[in-house]
Scaffold this motif. Structure first.
Motif, PDB file in Angstrom:
ATOM      1  N   GLU A  51      53.001  45.451  11.602  1.00 47.31           N
ATOM      2  CA  GLU A  51      52.376  45.055  12.866  1.00 47.31           C
ATOM      3  C   GLU A  51      50.975  44.493  12.662  1.00 47.31           C
ATOM      4  O   GLU A  51      50.530  43.615  13.422  1.00 47.31           O
ATOM      5  CB  GLU A  51      52.328  46.255  13.824  1.00 47.31           C
ATOM      6  N   GLU A  52      50.288  44.940  11.624  1.00 45.87           N
ATOM      7  CA  GLU A  52      48.950  44.428  11.347  1.00 45.87           C
ATOM      8  C   GLU A  52      48.976  42.992  10.827  1.00 45.87           C
ATOM      9  O   GLU A  52      47.948  42.315  10.802  1.00 45.87           O
ATOM     10  CB  GLU A  52      48.244  45.333  10.333  1.00 45.87           C
ATOM     11  N   CYS A  53      50.149  42.524  10.435  1.00 44.28           N
ATOM     12  CA  CYS A  53      50.284  41.140   9.963  1.00 44.28           C
ATOM     13  C   CYS A  53      50.458  40.156  11.117  1.00 44.28           C
ATOM     14  O   CYS A  53      50.225  38.948  10.950  1.00 44.28           O
ATOM     15  CB  CYS A  53      51.492  41.002   9.038  1.00 44.28           C
ATOM     16  N   LEU A  54      50.871  40.639  12.272  1.00 45.88           N
ATOM     17  CA  LEU A  54      51.272  39.758  13.364  1.00 45.88           C
ATOM     18  C   LEU A  54      50.146  38.864  13.887  1.00 45.88           C
ATOM     19  O   LEU A  54      50.417  37.712  14.266  1.00 45.88           O
ATOM     20  CB  LEU A  54      51.874  40.588  14.502  1.00 45.88           C
ATOM     21  N   PRO A  55      48.889  39.330  13.964  1.00 49.21           N
ATOM     22  CA  PRO A  55      47.835  38.427  14.443  1.00 49.21           C
ATOM     23  C   PRO A  55      47.673  37.172  13.590  1.00 49.21           C
ATOM     24  O   PRO A  55      47.121  36.171  14.060  1.00 49.21           O
ATOM     25  CB  PRO A  55      46.573  39.303  14.382  1.00 49.21           C
ATOM     26  N   HIS A  82      60.081  40.663  13.175  1.00 47.76           N
ATOM     27  CA  HIS A  82      58.892  39.998  13.716  1.00 47.76           C
ATOM     28  C   HIS A  82      58.783  38.535  13.283  1.00 47.76           C
ATOM     29  O   HIS A  82      58.147  37.732  13.975  1.00 47.76           O
ATOM     30  CB  HIS A  82      57.637  40.759  13.302  1.00 47.76           C
ATOM     31  N   PHE A  83      59.389  38.180  12.142  1.00 49.34           N
ATOM     32  CA  PHE A  83      59.293  36.803  11.658  1.00 49.34           C
ATOM     33  C   PHE A  83      60.624  36.064  11.765  1.00 49.34           C
ATOM     34  O   PHE A  83      60.793  34.998  11.194  1.00 49.34           O
ATOM     35  CB  PHE A  83      58.785  36.787  10.217  1.00 49.34           C
ATOM     36  N   GLY A 135      57.462  29.561   6.014  1.00 49.25           N
ATOM     37  CA  GLY A 135      57.471  29.192   7.418  1.00 49.25           C
ATOM     38  C   GLY A 135      56.545  28.016   7.662  1.00 49.25           C
ATOM     39  O   GLY A 135      56.032  27.394   6.736  1.00 49.25           O
ATOM     40  N   ARG A 136      56.285  27.722   8.927  1.00 45.64           N
ATOM     41  CA  ARG A 136      55.461  26.557   9.261  1.00 45.64           C
ATOM     42  C   ARG A 136      54.057  26.688   8.699  1.00 45.64           C
ATOM     43  O   ARG A 136      53.515  25.742   8.128  1.00 45.64           O
ATOM     44  CB  ARG A 136      55.397  26.387  10.778  1.00 45.64           C
ATOM     45  N   ASP A 137      53.450  27.849   8.837  1.00 45.14           N
ATOM     46  CA  ASP A 137      52.090  28.038   8.332  1.00 45.14           C
ATOM     47  C   ASP A 137      51.921  29.388   7.647  1.00 45.14           C
ATOM     48  O   ASP A 137      50.818  29.923   7.580  1.00 45.14           O
ATOM     49  CB  ASP A 137      51.055  27.885   9.458  1.00 45.14           C
ATOM     50  N   PHE A 138      53.011  29.939   7.158  1.00 44.31           N
ATOM     51  CA  PHE A 138      52.931  31.219   6.447  1.00 44.31           C
ATOM     52  C   PHE A 138      53.925  31.254   5.300  1.00 44.31           C
ATOM     53  O   PHE A 138      54.925  30.533   5.281  1.00 44.31           O
ATOM     54  CB  PHE A 138      53.181  32.400   7.400  1.00 44.31           C
TER      55      PHE A 138
END
Length: 245
Positions: A51-55, A82-83, A135-138
């Protein structure tokens, strides 16, 4: 019953996409680290939960999330949720007997590779599976072991300002990670070459029964090397075409 059969029997009768860790048993606590960057800023941290990765997920920067410990199925399930990772992708991540490959999903690319390490004590090659999600930016990388990989040169380039990687996107980061894995193969080839020279010297000077065992061991390592390296050519070619597009 062969050990390989016992490991695979854990999935017998289960539905496709069911998460079962297949590989060497691990007991350490999984580690989650984040490097978030663009040309002008850099943030590097360890976190305890997905959850701390989501921001960082949909920000304007490039985010590299690295997970050491694919045996922790709860973490793998959460990051998949989440992804928006496909269930079969998650299944491949936790099955460390995958062959190198690349799969193109609508929202991401999925890459599986083998990192190779030379063991001076056994004169053999150790393998570790690494999976990458672009992903697009990760980028999310998944590794078997804790704090053992070939990516430190990439990390160091990210930490320096005005480097090319800081100006590029997530696709260039994946390209750099694949390049680091391929570069490490040359070191393995050097070790194997030295091993071959040692065996040749013994064969010429004083061949012994142990020499035949050494040759047999070398043959096994060459088969392992071929299985790890040869399929990667398709991944490299696809990645090159993707970056050129």
């Amino acid at each position: 019953m062969p050990k390989r059969t016992r490991r695979r029997s854990k999935k017998a009768g289960l539905a496709p996409g069911t998460l079962v860790h297949i590989g060497k048993e691990k007991t350490f606590q999984a580690k989650i680290s984040i490097i978030d960057y663009n040309e002008s800023r850099l943030q590097e941290k360890e976190v305890q939960t997905i959850e701390e990765c989501l921001p960082f997920k949909d920000g304007p920067t490039v985010t590299w999330i690295n997970i050491d410990g694919v045996h922790d199925l709860e973490i793998i399930e959460k990051i998949g949720k989440h992804f928006n990772l496909h269930a079969l992708t998650l299944e491949d991540i936790v099955n460390t007997e995958q062959r190198p490959k690349l799969e193109d999903f609508p929202e991401y690319l999925f890459v599986v590779m083998k990192m190779l390490f030379w063991d001076d004590k056994t004169h053999g090659i150790e393998t570790e599976q690494v999976s990458l999600v672009l992903g697009r930016d990760f980028v999310i990388s998944f590794q078997e072991e804790k704090e053992r990989d070939v990516f430190n040169p990439v990390r160091e380039r990210i930490r320096k300002e005005s480097t090319k990687i800081r100006k590029m996107g997530a696709d260039y980061l994946v390209y750099s990670l694949i390049d680091a894995v391929v570069d490490s193969y040359f070191s393995i080839l050097e070790h194997v070459g030295e091993w071959i020279e040692d065996i040749e010297e013994v064969l010429v000077s004083a061949p012994r029964t142990e020499t035949m065992h050494a040759i047999h061991g070398l043959r096994k390592e060459m088969i392992l090397l071929r299985k790890s390296v040869w399929p990667l050519r398709e991944v490299v070619i696809h990645n090159a075409l993707y970056n050129a597009a």
